[in-house]
Design an enzyme around this catalytic site. Structure first.
Site, PDB file in Angstrom:
ATOM      1  N   ARG A  65       0.813  -1.224   0.000  1.00 55.60           N
ATOM      2  CA  ARG A  65       0.000   0.000   0.000  1.00 55.60           C
ATOM      3  C   ARG A  65       0.845   1.271   0.000  1.00 55.60           C
ATOM      4  O   ARG A  65       0.434   2.301   0.546  1.00 55.60           O
ATOM      5  CB  ARG A  65      -0.949   0.050   1.210  1.00 55.60           C
ATOM      6  CG  ARG A  65      -1.927  -1.085   1.317  1.00 55.60           C
ATOM      7  CD  ARG A  65      -2.959  -1.048   0.196  1.00 55.60           C
ATOM      8  NE  ARG A  65      -4.082  -1.899   0.515  1.00 55.60           N
ATOM      9  CZ  ARG A  65      -4.136  -3.199   0.248  1.00 55.60           C
ATOM     10  NH1 ARG A  65      -3.116  -3.787  -0.367  1.00 55.60           N
ATOM     11  NH2 ARG A  65      -5.197  -3.894   0.580  1.00 55.60           N
ATOM     12  N   GLU A  89      -4.408   2.706   7.376  1.00 57.14           N
ATOM     13  CA  GLU A  89      -4.166   2.603   5.946  1.00 57.14           C
ATOM     14  C   GLU A  89      -4.813   3.811   5.266  1.00 57.14           C
ATOM     15  O   GLU A  89      -4.356   4.278   4.234  1.00 57.14           O
ATOM     16  CB  GLU A  89      -4.801   1.293   5.424  1.00 57.14           C
ATOM     17  CG  GLU A  89      -4.272   0.859   4.102  1.00 57.14           C
ATOM     18  CD  GLU A  89      -5.370   0.557   3.110  1.00 57.14           C
ATOM     19  OE1 GLU A  89      -5.041   0.402   1.944  1.00 57.14           O
ATOM     20  OE2 GLU A  89      -6.557   0.505   3.484  1.00 57.14           O
ATOM     21  N   SER A 134     -10.496  -1.060   4.242  1.00 58.31           N
ATOM     22  CA  SER A 134      -9.665  -1.393   5.407  1.00 58.31           C
ATOM     23  C   SER A 134      -9.172  -0.103   6.052  1.00 58.31           C
ATOM     24  O   SER A 134      -8.591   0.740   5.369  1.00 58.31           O
ATOM     25  CB  SER A 134      -8.432  -2.186   4.985  1.00 58.31           C
ATOM     26  OG  SER A 134      -8.807  -3.389   4.379  1.00 58.31           O
TER      27      SER A 134
HETATM   28  N1  EPU Z   1     -10.648 -12.233  10.528  1.00 59.03           N
HETATM   29  C1  EPU Z   1     -11.125 -12.440  11.794  1.00 59.03           C
HETATM   30  N2  EPU Z   1     -12.364 -11.974  12.096  1.00 59.03           N
HETATM   31  C2  EPU Z   1     -13.135 -11.338  11.183  1.00 59.03           C
HETATM   32  C3  EPU Z   1     -12.650 -11.137   9.886  1.00 59.03           C
HETATM   33  C4  EPU Z   1     -11.376 -11.581   9.575  1.00 59.03           C
HETATM   34  O1  EPU Z   1     -10.452 -13.036  12.640  1.00 59.03           O
HETATM   35  O2  EPU Z   1     -14.252 -10.959  11.513  1.00 59.03           O
HETATM   36  C5  EPU Z   1      -9.325 -12.783  10.194  1.00 59.03           C
HETATM   37  C6  EPU Z   1      -9.492 -14.095   9.429  1.00 59.03           C
HETATM   38  O3  EPU Z   1      -8.537 -14.990   9.917  1.00 59.03           O
HETATM   39  C7  EPU Z   1      -9.132 -13.727   8.006  1.00 59.03           C
HETATM   40  C8  EPU Z   1      -8.134 -12.612   8.233  1.00 59.03           C
HETATM   41  O4  EPU Z   1      -8.627 -11.878   9.359  1.00 59.03           O
HETATM   42  O5  EPU Z   1      -8.547 -14.803   7.354  1.00 59.03           O
HETATM   43  C9  EPU Z   1      -7.946 -11.717   7.045  1.00 59.03           C
HETATM   44  O6  EPU Z   1      -9.199 -11.178   6.648  1.00 59.03           O
HETATM   45  P1  EPU Z   1      -9.461 -10.830   5.102  1.00 59.03           P
HETATM   46  O7  EPU Z   1      -9.174 -11.977   4.243  1.00 59.03           O
HETATM   47  O8  EPU Z   1     -10.817 -10.201   5.004  1.00 59.03           O
HETATM   48  O9  EPU Z   1      -8.347  -9.796   4.719  1.00 59.03           O
HETATM   49  P2  EPU Z   1      -7.644  -8.587   5.482  1.00 59.03           P
HETATM   50  O10 EPU Z   1      -6.237  -8.951   5.718  1.00 59.03           O
HETATM   51  O11 EPU Z   1      -8.447  -8.136   6.642  1.00 59.03           O
HETATM   52  C10 EPU Z   1      -6.739  -7.486   3.284  1.00 59.03           C
HETATM   53  C11 EPU Z   1      -6.788  -6.161   2.607  1.00 59.03           C
HETATM   54  C12 EPU Z   1      -8.116  -5.960   1.898  1.00 59.03           C
HETATM   55  C13 EPU Z   1      -8.273  -7.064   0.868  1.00 59.03           C
HETATM   56  C14 EPU Z   1      -8.212  -8.428   1.604  1.00 59.03           C
HETATM   57  C15 EPU Z   1      -8.222  -9.582   0.645  1.00 59.03           C
HETATM   58  C16 EPU Z   1      -5.335  -4.729   3.934  1.00 59.03           C
HETATM   59  C17 EPU Z   1      -5.227  -3.552   4.853  1.00 59.03           C
HETATM   60  N3  EPU Z   1      -6.560  -5.088   3.562  1.00 59.03           N
HETATM   61  O12 EPU Z   1      -7.701  -7.451   4.324  1.00 59.03           O
HETATM   62  O13 EPU Z   1      -8.066  -4.723   1.226  1.00 59.03           O
HETATM   63  O14 EPU Z   1      -9.519  -6.963   0.198  1.00 59.03           O
HETATM   64  O15 EPU Z   1      -6.973  -8.521   2.346  1.00 59.03           O
HETATM   65  O16 EPU Z   1      -7.017  -9.616  -0.047  1.00 59.03           O
HETATM   66  O17 EPU Z   1      -4.302  -5.297   3.543  1.00 59.03           O
HETATM   67  C18 EPU Z   1      -8.578  -2.405   1.460  1.00 59.03           C
HETATM   68  O18 EPU Z   1      -7.368  -2.199   1.327  1.00 59.03           O
HETATM   69  O19 EPU Z   1      -9.400  -1.474   1.641  1.00 59.03           O
HETATM   70  C19 EPU Z   1      -9.066  -3.782   1.445  1.00 59.03           C
HETATM   71  C20 EPU Z   1     -10.345  -4.075   1.629  1.00 59.03           C
END
Ligand code: EPU
Length: 331
Positions: free
Chosen positions: A153, A327, A224
């Site tokens: 990012r 972010e 995010s």
């Molecule tokens: N999780 C929980 N509880 C929840 C939701 C998630 O414990 O209620 C844990 C789960 O283990 C899950 C992990 O968090 O596997 C990761 O969640 P998710 O796959 O939704 O991804 P993220 O790491 O939270 C990142 C990006 C997103 C992108 C997704 C998918 C960042 C800051 N965010 O989110 O990007 O869509 O991965 O690749 O890196 C954005 O930048 O605005 C954005 C939405």
């Protein structure tokens, strides 16, 4: 064409829907508007804004917001094209590259500044060339992405080049050869049993995102809110120990190995700290994805959001010894 709007209400221009104003909004529709623009006459500071989907306005903006709304959809896109329109076009043409980035809000220009990413793909993986107006030299330049110091990012456009280049177009690298990336975030599991095409992956990603993330048309947010922190293996082991004490010996902490370091999802920590659905005035931690803060009432103030942000940062720091960094850019 250059259009100017004084004392402009920005609430429809930022996806958090903060009710703030700027002294001047300047909209450019052609590349030739850039050399013609009289910068010295603009209220300062000048900030370039895309779709306003990764910003938190904390107050009225005293200067000029510049929006580059140059169009043109194809392998080379104008900076003002909605990024997902480009993803939709590529999928419809059967071209591989941006399918995993489907439905990310924002515009083409910002994709190259912010190195947007999702489901194992980042903008830098598909950017071939960037065209920009160089304010310092007063000319147009073609920028090779290898020189942009792309990271998670981030890029030089956000650091040492901040304010220098105004991106007018981005050329993406697309391919007719299949390049499916399915190993991240449950994409493979969610795919229907059908021949893989960019369109099929796009549709699957859209389904996953719609289930987790708020629809920007219905509820204000900036996606995010925090970056996922990257920590040492030793630090991660401590977190695993605490998590097993709290959740049982078989409990597994979600994480990704990044070289010698470990990326721990901030969403998991926020969830573990019981913040899902927590509110502060009109701001709320989104129930389905706690990495997202939403303007739940539609009338949340910047203070509501910042108050909730600070509660989360303080609680995570106290429990895990990790300082979360937003972010979302605070303006
Ligand atoms: N999780 C929980 N509880 C929840 C939701 C998630 O414990 O209620 C844990 C789960 O283990 C899950 C992990 O968090 O596997 C990761 O969640 P998710 O796959 O939704 O991804 P993220 O790491 O939270 C990142 C990006 C997103 C992108 C997704 C998918 C960042 C800051 N965010 O989110 O990007 O869509 O991965 O690749 O890196 C954005 O930048 O605005 C954005 C939405």
């Amino acid at each position: 064409m250059i259009s100017r709007h004084a004392d402009y209400d920005l609430s429809s221009r930022n996806t958090f829907r903060m009710r703030v104003r700027c002294a001047l909004l300047v909209e450019l529709t052609e590349e030739s508007d850039l050399p013609a623009l009289d910068w010295a006459s603009l209220p300062q500071p000048v900030m370039v804004m895309g779709g306003g989907s990764n910003l938190l306005f904390t107050r009225d903006f005293p200067g000029t917001i510049l929006h580059v709304s140059i169009g043109g959809l194809g392998e080379t896109c104008g900076a003002g094209v909605v990024f997902d329109d480009f993803c939709a076009w590529a999928a419809a043409e059967g071209l591989w590259g941006p399918e995993n980035l489907s439905l990310i809000p924002g515009e083409v220009g910002a994709s190259a500044v912010q190195n947007i990413g999702a489901y194992g793909v980042e903008a830098k993986d598909i950017i071939a060339e960037i065209r920009a107006w160089d304010r310092q030299e007063g000319c147009f330049v073609q920028i090779n992405p290898a020189h942009c110091a792309y990271g998670y990012r981030t890029s030089k456009f956000k650091t040492e080049w901040k304010g220098r280049y105004i991106i007018t177009a981005v050329t993406y690298r697309l391919s007719t050869e299949p390049h499916p990336k399915l190993d991240y975030g449950g994409v493979r599991k969610a795919l229907p049993d059908a021949p893989l095409t960019p369109q099929l992956i796009r549709d699957t990603i859209i389904d996953i995102r719609r289930k987790k993330l708020p629809d920007p048309e219905e509820i204000g947010s900036a996606g995010s809110f925090f970056c996922n922190p990257v920590i040492s293996k030793e630090h991660f082991e401590q977190i695993v120990k605490t998590a097993k004490e709290e959740n049982g010996p078989d409990y597994e902490v979600p994480h990704y190995v990044v070289g010698d370091l470990i990326k721990v999802p901030a969403a998991w920590m926020i969830d573990q700290c019981g913040f899902k659905g927590a509110t502060n005035g009109g701001a709320q931690v989104y129930q389905n994805q706690p990495l997202v803060i939403v303007n739940a009432t539609g009338s949340a103030t910047p203070e509501d959001i910042i108050g909730l942000e600070q509660q989360i940062i303080d609680t995570i720091a106290g429990k895990y010894g990790i300082t979360l960094h937003p972010e979302v850019e605070h303006v």
